[in-house]
Design an enzyme around this catalytic site. Structure first.
Site, short mmCIF file in Angstrom:
data_model
loop_
_atom_site.label_atom_id
_atom_site.label_comp_id
_atom_site.label_asym_id
_atom_site.label_seq_id
_atom_site.Cartn_x
_atom_site.Cartn_y
_atom_site.Cartn_z
N ASP A 243 0.88 -1.06 0.11
CA ASP A 243 -0.02 -0.01 -0.10
C ASP A 243 0.97 1.29 0.09
OD1 ASP A 243 -2.20 1.88 0.75
OD2 ASP A 243 -3.20 -0.06 0.74
N HIS A 298 -3.66 6.06 3.80
CA HIS A 298 -4.28 4.91 3.51
C HIS A 298 -3.69 3.66 4.06
CE1 HIS A 298 -5.87 1.75 0.80
NE2 HIS A 298 -7.01 2.50 0.72
N SER A 553 -11.63 -0.74 0.11
CA SER A 553 -10.22 -0.91 0.90
C SER A 553 -10.21 -1.15 2.50
CB SER A 553 -9.65 0.64 0.79
OG SER A 553 -8.78 0.60 -0.45
#
Length: 654
Positions: A243, A298, A553
Site C-alpha cells: 500500500d 491509506h 479498501s
C-alpha cells in the site's frame, strides 16, 4: 419473507458452449473475432498463418486426465479459458489435423490461436491513430521480446511463462501481437487505492470451543460439552500489505504503539503493560524513492485494521487471566505480524498523493519479495478496471495472482497463501430505481484463487465533531440519485451493503465478490506522517491517533485479519502448522463462516414508484444476463446467498 433464488444467471447449453477469451465471447465454430489482421490466406484461399499455438475446446467438462494427455503428447498447456478450452503450444511442429487425430478425448473445436484472440476488442482501435507517444501494456509471453522494445519489468512466472510490462508505440503494439511467443496483451491501467464497530460485527476476536472432558470425538448422550471462551488474536500469523506506506516507515525507529508487541507486567502500574518489541517484521520500498513513510494515510489505516492493538483506546493487561485484553479500535488480528511493501512515490510532483507507483513499475513485488516464504495472508486494498476488458473481465493482474498462488506450494504440495483483494467502489444506481446495478467489479478482483471482498455497512452512524460522509448523497450524488439509498446513512445498519461496493458477476459468470465485511466509517490508525489538516479539513480524522475511512479498501484488511485468526484457530484445533493449512481449505471454511444478508436493510415501500417494465440496465449498459428475467425484485439484496451482491455473505467467523 419468501426467499428467491437468483434467476439472473443464464443456463448455458452444453452442446454449444461459448469461448470466452480476452473480452471475446462467441461460438468459435461459427465465427472468428474480427480484427485488424484477418485470416492470412494465399491465392487459393488456404490459411497460411503460421503458429504452434492452438485453442482446443472439448465437448464437456473434463478432469486432470485431459491435461495429462496433452502434456504426454509434448504439448505445453499455457492457459484455460471458459468454456472447456485449453491454450496449448505444440513443441514438435505438428499439423492441426495430426494433433486432433491423436487426442482421445472428444474435441468440439480446435483452431489456431490467431492474433485476434490475443487482445481485447478496442485496444488497437483506440491506439492506432495516436502514434506519437508510448503507453504501458501488460504482455504474457513464452519468451521475452527482443531488446529493441522498452521494458518496464520482465518476470518469469512459476509456470515458465513471462509476465512483462512494456512501453510501446501503437505501431509496435500491432507488430508484436502476431509474434509466435505472444499469448496476450492488455492495457496497463494505474492501480489505485480503494477507499472512498467492524471487529464486533465479524466476531473475529474469539471462538466458542467445545472441549469434552473425555478424549472421544463424539460426546456420550449424558455428557454436555464444556464451553470455553478461547481467544485467538493472530499471534502466529504473518500478514503482508502492499500500500502507500506505513506510519513513519522506520521499523527500528518510531512506528505507532498500535503496531508494537506488549506483554502483561504485574509490576507495572495500570494498564500493566511492558513493551517487548515490534510486530512489523520488515518494510520494503518498492517505489524506488527510499521513503517508506505514509504521507497519505491509506496504508497505515489498512494495516491497523488488521493488527492494531488498541493501545490508545483500551489495551491493558488482565492480571487475573494473565493475558492482554483488547478493546476500542483494535484490528481483527491484534497480535498479528506484518510485512509491509511501501508503494507510493512521495517525491514526484507528477504523481498524486496516494499513488501506487511501486506496483505500477513492479507488480510482481506484491507477491514475490524476499520475505514471501513467511507470509500467510496478503491484503490488497487497491485495484483498477481495464477499460477494454470492461467490468468483471479477467485481466493480467488477476492471472498473475492465480499463477503465483497456485504454484506457491508447501512441502505437502498444497497452495499455502491466500490473497484478499478489494472488489472496487464502482457500485451505482444507473437507472434511478434505488437499486444498485450489477456489473461493476474491478478487473483486478476477478482472480479465481483469491478472496474478493465487498463492503457492508458498519455500525457507526455518527462520530464526534465531523460527520464525514454521513449519507450516500454526500459521497456521490450522481451515483446514488434515488432513495432509499440517496438519503440513507452510510453506516447505520450492518444488515445492509455499502452502496458503493462493486457487484459482480465476472464476465465468465463466476460469483464475485466472495464475501463482504464492514467498510463504512471504519476507524483505524492515523499515520504520524500524514497531513493532519488534510484529514481534519475533510472531516476524516477521528483524533490525532485515529482516522476514519470508507471503501472496500477498509473491508479487505478486516476480512484478511479475521481469516488469519481463523487460520490460527484451525491450525491449533487440528494440530498442524500454519503452513499445512491449504489456502483452498481456508477459503472454503471462510465462505461458510458467513452470515446471509438477504434481503438487506430496506423495506419494499421505501423504493420510489418506478415503471416495472423498465429493465434493470440503463441505456448503454450490457443486456441482462437472462432475457427471461430482466427485472430485479425491489430489495437491496434481491436473492438468497450466494449471489453477486454479497457473495456468500457477511463474514462472521463465530
Amino acid at each position: 419473507m419468501e426467499r428467491q433464488k437468483d434467476a439472473s444467471f443464464p443456463t448455458l447449453e452444453l452442446d454449444a458452449p461459448p469461448l470466452m477469451i480476452n473480452g471475446y465471447m462467441g461460438d468459435p465454430l461459427k465465427n472468428c473475432p474480427a480484427g485488424f489482421f484477418g485470416i492470412i490466406e494465399d491465392r487459393r484461399g488456404r490459411d497460411v498463418f503460421e503458429t504452434n499455438l492452438y485453442l482446443i475446446q472439448f465437448s464437456e467438462r473434463f478432469g486432470p486426465d485431459v491435461k495429462n494427455t496433452l502434456e504426454s503428447m509434448n504439448m505445453k498447456v499455457h492457459a484455460y479459458y471458459p468454456m472447456f478450452t485449453f491454450l496449448v503450444e505444440d513443441t514438435q511442429g505438428r499439423s492441426l489435423n495430426t494433433l486432433r487425430a491423436n487426442i482421445p478425448q472428444k474435441i468440439r473445436w480446435m483452431g489456431k490461436y490467431y492474433p485476434e484472440y490475443r487482445y481485447p476488442r478496442g485496444l488497437l482501435t483506440t491506439t492506432q491513430q495516436l502514434d506519437t507517444e508510448k503507453n504501458p501494456y501488460y504482455l504474457l509471453l513464452t519468451s521475452p521480446l527482443p531488446g529493441t522494445y522498452e521494458d518496464i519489468y520482465i518476470q518469469e512466472m512459476p509456470d515458465g511463462l513471462y509476465m512483462a510490462k512494456y512501453n510501446l508505440y501503437p505501431h509496435e503494439l500491432k507488430e508484436i501481437i502476431a509474434l509466435p511467443n505472444m499469448l496476450y496483451v492488455h492495457a496497463s491501467v494505474p492501480l489505485q487505492i480503494m477507499n472512498n464497530q467492524a471487529r464486533g460485527i465479524m466476531e473475529s476476536s474469539f471462538y466458542w470451543n467445545e472441549r469434552y472432558r473425555t478424549p472421544h470425538i463424539i460426546p456420550m448422550p449424558d455428557e454436555e460439552p464444556d464451553l470455553v471462551l478461547e481467544y485467538m488474536e493472530g499471534a502466529k500469523v504473518t500478514f503482508a500489505v502492499s500500500d502507500t506506506g506505513l506510519d513513519s516507515g522506520d521499523v527500528d525507529g518510531f512506528v505507532s504503539e498500535e503496531f508494537r508487541r506488549y506483554t502483561v507486567d504485574p509490576e507495572a502500574d495500570f494498564p500493566h503493560l511492558r513493551e517487548v518489541g515490534t510486530r512489523v517484521l520488515s518494510i520494503f520500498d518498492i517505489a524506488g524513492d527510499d521513503d517508506r513513510s505514509d504521507v497519505h494515510g491509506h496504508g497505515t489505516h489498512c494495516a491497523g485494521s488488521i493488527l492494531a492493538n488498541a493501545y490508545h483506546t483500551g489495551l491493558y493487561g488482565d492480571l487475573f487471566l494473565n493475558r492482554l485484553i483488547w478493546g476500542g479500535f483494535a484490528g481483527s488480528a491484534p497480535e498479528g505480524n506484518l510485512i509491509f511493501l511501501a508503494a507510493s512515490h512521495n517525491h514526484r510532483e507528477d504523481l498524486p498523493p496516494g499513488n501506487l507507483h511501486g506496483l505500477d513499475i513492479n507488480l510482481p513485488a506484491s507477491l514475490l519479495h524476499p520475505d514471501n516464504d513467511i507470509v500467510d495472508i496478503y491484503s490488497h486494498s487497491w485495484g483498477s478496471v481495464d477499460p477494454f476488458l470492461g467490468y468483471g473481465g479477467y485481466c493480467s493482474v488477476a492471472r498473475f495472482f492465480d499463477t503465483v498462488l497456485w504454484n506457491d506450494v508447501g512441502a505437502d504440495g498444497n497452495p499455502r497463501k491466500l490473497v484478499f483483494q478489494a472488489a472496487g467502489n464502482d457500485g451505482q444506481d444507473r437507472n434511478l430505481d434505488g437499486i444498485i446495478n450489477r456489473d461493476s467489479l474491478s478487473t483486478t478482483a476477478t482472480a479465481k484463487n483469491i478472496v474478493t471482498v465487498g463492503a457492508s455497512e458498519n455500525s457507526r452512524p455518527l462520530y464526534p465533531e465531523n460527520p464525514f460522509y454521513t449519507r450516500y448523497k454526500d459521497m456521490d450524488v450522481e451515483s446514488f440519485p434515488s432513495n432509499p439509498i440517496h438519503d440513507d446513512n452510510i453506516a447505520n445498519d450492518p444488515r445492509g451493503l455499502a452502496a458503493f461496493s462493486s457487484r459482480g458477476p465476472t464476465q465468465d459468470f463466476r460469483i464475485k465478490p466472495d464475501i463482504v465485511a464492514p467498510g463504512t466509517n471504519v476507524v483505524s490508525v492515523l499515520s504520524s506522517d500524514a497531513d493532519l489538516p488534510h484529514f481534519f479539513d475533510r472531516g476524516g480524522a477521528y483524533n490525532e491517533v485515529y482516522t476514519i475511512m470508507s471503501g472496500t479498501s477498509m473491508a479487505t484488511p478486516l476480512a484478511a485479519g479475521a481469516a488469519g485468526v481463523l487460520k490460527e484457530y484451525t491450525s491449533d484445533r487440528i494440530r498442524r502448522p500454519l503452513a499445512q493449512i491449504p489456502s483452498y481449505a481456508l477459503k472454503a471454511i471462510l465462505l461458510t463462516a458467513t452470515e446471509e444478508m438477504y434481503p438487506g436493510q430496506y423495506d419494499e415501500d421505501q423504493y420510489p414508484d418506478i415503471d416495472m417494465e423498465k429493465p434493470e440496465y440503463g441505456p448503454g449498459d450490457p443486456v441482462p444476463l437472462n432475457p427471461d428475467y430482466p427485472f430485479r425484485p425491489r430489495k437491496e439484496i434481491p436473492f438468497v446467498a450466494p449471489n453477486t451482491d454479497e457473495g456468500w455473505g457477511r463474514l462472521n467467523v463465530n
